[in-house]
Design an enzyme around this catalytic site. Structure first.
Site, PDB file in Angstrom:
ATOM      1  N   LYS A   1      -4.580   6.712   0.247  1.00 61.12           N
ATOM      2  CA  LYS A   1      -3.170   7.015   0.466  1.00 61.12           C
ATOM      3  C   LYS A   1      -2.765   8.226  -0.376  1.00 61.12           C
ATOM      4  O   LYS A   1      -3.173   8.346  -1.533  1.00 61.12           O
ATOM      5  CB  LYS A   1      -2.342   5.791   0.064  1.00 61.12           C
ATOM      6  CG  LYS A   1      -0.863   5.833   0.390  1.00 61.12           C
ATOM      7  CD  LYS A   1      -0.265   4.457   0.086  1.00 61.12           C
ATOM      8  CE  LYS A   1       1.197   4.366   0.445  1.00 61.12           C
ATOM      9  NZ  LYS A   1       1.716   2.980   0.241  1.00 61.12           N
TER      10      LYS A   1
ATOM     11  N   GLU B   1      -2.234  -2.257   5.805  1.00 62.24           N
ATOM     12  CA  GLU B   1      -2.497  -1.766   4.457  1.00 62.24           C
ATOM     13  C   GLU B   1      -2.874  -2.938   3.543  1.00 62.24           C
ATOM     14  O   GLU B   1      -2.231  -3.995   3.573  1.00 62.24           O
ATOM     15  CB  GLU B   1      -1.222  -1.085   3.947  1.00 62.24           C
ATOM     16  CG  GLU B   1      -1.287  -0.522   2.542  1.00 62.24           C
ATOM     17  CD  GLU B   1       0.033   0.131   2.127  1.00 62.24           C
ATOM     18  OE1 GLU B   1       0.046   0.831   1.090  1.00 62.24           O
ATOM     19  OE2 GLU B   1       1.045  -0.050   2.845  1.00 62.24           O
TER      20      GLU B   1
ATOM     21  N   CYS C   1       1.077   4.043   5.307  1.00 64.21           N
ATOM     22  CA  CYS C   1       2.457   3.649   5.005  1.00 64.21           C
ATOM     23  C   CYS C   1       3.358   4.817   4.595  1.00 64.21           C
ATOM     24  O   CYS C   1       3.820   5.579   5.432  1.00 64.21           O
ATOM     25  CB  CYS C   1       2.452   2.563   3.940  1.00 64.21           C
ATOM     26  SG  CYS C   1       4.017   1.626   3.899  1.00 64.21           S
TER      27      CYS C   1
END
Length: 652
Positions: free
Chosen positions: A122, A53, A178
């Site tokens: 995300k 990330e 994540c």
């Protein structure tokens, strides 16, 4: 090398989770680090490469994410990384901040052939404890558009992107970042239901005491729930340690099993590489009916598919660990747990059958061999948990023409040590009379000679059960059932077959485990000798030896047959693939020609003996592979093996 010989031909996809060096807010340096990581992974043959990330900026840049200098350099860095990896055959996922509309998004960019093929933002933005990403980033739910202009073209952007790899049928990739994994409903769940078999997660997960184990379990469980390969990589030691520390954890899991992971807290770059089996995943999804049913609980969604022309792999050996003994855990602690649980399941099943039958008596043919020894241990345990004495087990040892002193001696030693009742009935005269009635000379050691002994013993066991009002405990194991290595209406039959789903390689380890338990300590010496005794049906004398008829000399090594059984039944692998996997697993043990020889025997015997399995007695399932005609395996008894053997022969 022809494609038919490569790992791709067998449904395998090589993937890499890479942790590059990182310099916080130094995009040019990070482009170099990422390019170097991609090259290392590509040199290892990876077709899918995952970087962390925000790898182009570093995750810990803080309020610098609001600086135009960093954002502009990040965008230029993505273009530069695409250019520098243009000749890499793999699909690469890399993280960066990207402004779309009037907001900033934490994104994963998918690269191939020098182009950005798609961008996935995300979804879940953590803003608690040490995380405060909402200070900089918006959620994918806030996207104002589904494309973004990059490199002079419109690039798809969104969480509805699936990346298809036509070179390997079924290989479909989806992306999450994540925190997405930690949410109650990870985006990868919907993506898997839409067809994604490979999930990549670009992460920046800091390390705390105990967090690594929890993170690993999340990854493993999500790969199991989605029946997918899950490739996870997190940023490492180069991130700022102002408040937290990042260990650089990279993990590759598949359908609930961790295949590879990196060591944490090491200086410099690291990488996990292995092969994931897309064919395995597709089979698991096809036969698990509840997988597709889950679609009904999700809102209807339209997915955009993007083809990625990843070139097929040319590797002919796999980077994946192929366990030569798939039924037997390699980890001693896990093996101990497995043996303990198997014996508990077997004993509980038998105890329940005794209660239902209204009988507190058991009858067992105790030969002193491996299978009857395990059945003996199960029966003793079943009586104990039923509150009944061990003497309620009536064992019969029934020596015949080829019974060895060693096995007969072990039968007596085991019975005496465990306190069970043992009677000896010599079958020699009875079988001779039976053979004479058939007009057999009683000397020719043919199939009639051998099977007459097995059937005579079974008759005695059932008649003794009638005398005692007891249950005949079967001894045949899963390997014998698969191969049909039993006499129809002989040792093939019992009231309850406690070993029916325990393969031979695992029987050995359960007995070895029992030898170390206090419960069976008095029998330890005999148990160890049983383990050291060659496996034999003892139905014919060969060469005048004490144990002259050795099963594995006749039908082949059980470790090979158990391997064939596991991969053909657990994963539905075709004969070509089973042979190729066996050649990988046993490269230092058996020559390819030997593997092919015994695989042909396995296929022919497996198909030719279904009629025995169709009428096999009840028995407890203990593992993922079982052949009960009422449960796991339904096959007509009159199906031939020609197509399977032809496939094997055609590719040799």
């Amino acid at each position: 090398m022809p494609i038919r010989d490569s790992i791709t031909a067998f449904g395998l996809l090589r993937v890499a989770a890479a942790v590059p060096d990182v310099a916080v807010a130094d995009v040019p340096a990070n482009v170099g680090h990422c390019a170097a990581a991609v090259k290392r992974a590509a040199d290892a043959g990876a077709a899918v490469i995952v970087l962390p990330e925000l790898a182009l900026t570093g995750y810990t840049a803080g309020d610098l994410f609001h600086q135009e200098t960093l954002l502009a350099r990040s965008r230029a860095g993505l273009a530069e990384l695409a250019r520098r990896t243009a000749r890499v055959r793999a699909l690469t996922a890399v993280g960066l901040p990207l402004q779309i509309g009037g907001a900033l998004y934490n994104c994963a960019a998918i690269l191939h052939g020098g182009r950005v093929l798609g961008i996935v933002p995300k979804t879940y933005i953590p803003n608690y404890k040490e995380f405060y990403e909402e200070r900089w980033f918006a959620s994918a739910r806030d996207l104002p558009q589904n494309t973004v202009r990059f490199g002079g073209r419109d690039v798809p952007v969104g969480t509805d992107l699936l990346f298809d790899i036509p070179a390997l049928p079924g290989a479909m990739l989806a992306v999450e970042i994540c925190e997405d994994l930690w949410a109650p409903l990870p985006p990868s769940t919907a993506a898997a239901l839409a067809g994604a078999t490979v999930i990549v997660n670009l992460s920046a997960s800091n390390d705390l005491v105990g967090k690594a184990d929890y993170r690993l379990e999340l990854i493993r469980q999500q790969s199991a729930r989605t029946m997918s390969a899950y490739i996870y990589t997190s940023c490492g030691a180069g991130e700022s340690t102002t408040d937290v520390v990042f260990g650089g954890h990279a993990v590759i899991a598949e359908n609930g099993s961790v295949l590879a992971q990196t060591e944490r807290f090491i200086p410099g770059p690291s990488m996990a590489v292995t092969d994931v089996d897309v064919q395995h995943l597709m089979l698991e999804r096809r036969r698990t009916t509840s997988f597709k049913e889950s679609l009904h609980h999700l809102p209807a969604a339209q997915w955009r598919r993007i083809e990625v022309p990843v070139r097929p792999a040319t590797q002919t050996s796999t980077a994946r660990f192929i366990d030569a003994h798939p039924f037997v855990p390699s980890d001693p602690a896990e093996r101990d747990r497995r043996a303990r649980e198997i014996l508990a399941i077997q004993a509980a099943g038998l105890a329940r059958r005794m209660r239902v039958a209204g009988s507190g008596k058991l009858v067992l043919g105790l030969s002193g061999g491996l299978d009857s020894t395990l059945a003996l241990l199960v029966a003793v345990r079943a009586l104990r948990i039923s509150g009944l004495p061990a003497r309620n087990l009536n064992c019969l040892t029934m020596p015949g023409f080829a019974t060895s002193r060693r096995t007969k001696g072990n039968a007596y030693a085991l019975a005496n040590a465990l306190g069970v009742t043992l009677d000896e009935i010599d079958i020699t005269k009875g079988v001779r009379r039976h053979l004479a009635d058939l007009g057999h000379d009683g000397k020719t050691e043919d199939v009639t000679f051998e099977n007459a002994q097995a059937r005579y013993r079974t008759m005695l066991l059932f008649d003794r059960a009638n005398q005692k009002g007891g249950i005949v405990v079967g001894t045949g194991d899963l390997s014998e059932i698969a191969l049909g290595w039993c006499t129809f209406n002989g040792d093939h039959i019992s009231h309850y077959g406690v070993n029916a789903s325990v393969p031979k390689t695992l029987v050995r380890y359960v007995v070895a485990w029992a030898a170390e338990q206090k419960e069976f300590s008095r029998a330890r010496r005999a148990l160890l000798d049983v383990l050291d005794t060659p496996v034999s049906p003892e139905l014919a004398n060969r060469n005048g030896q004490d144990i002259g008829q050795k099963t594995e000399d006749i039908i082949g090594p059980y470790e090979l047959h158990d391997f064939f059984l596991y991969h053909s039944q657990r994963w539905g692998s075709d004969p070509r693939k089973v042979r190729w996997l066996a050649e990988q697993a046993f490269r230092d043990t058996y020559r390819p020609a030997v593997i092919t020889k015994w695989l042909k025997v396995f296929i022919a015997r497996f198909f030719g003996n279904q009629f025995k399995r169709s009428v096999m007695p009840d028995g407890p399932k203990v593992g993922s592979v079982a052949l009960s005609p009422r449960g796991d395996w339904r096959m007509p008894s009159d199906v031939g093996a020609d197509a399977w053997l032809a496939e094997l022969n055609a590719t040799k």
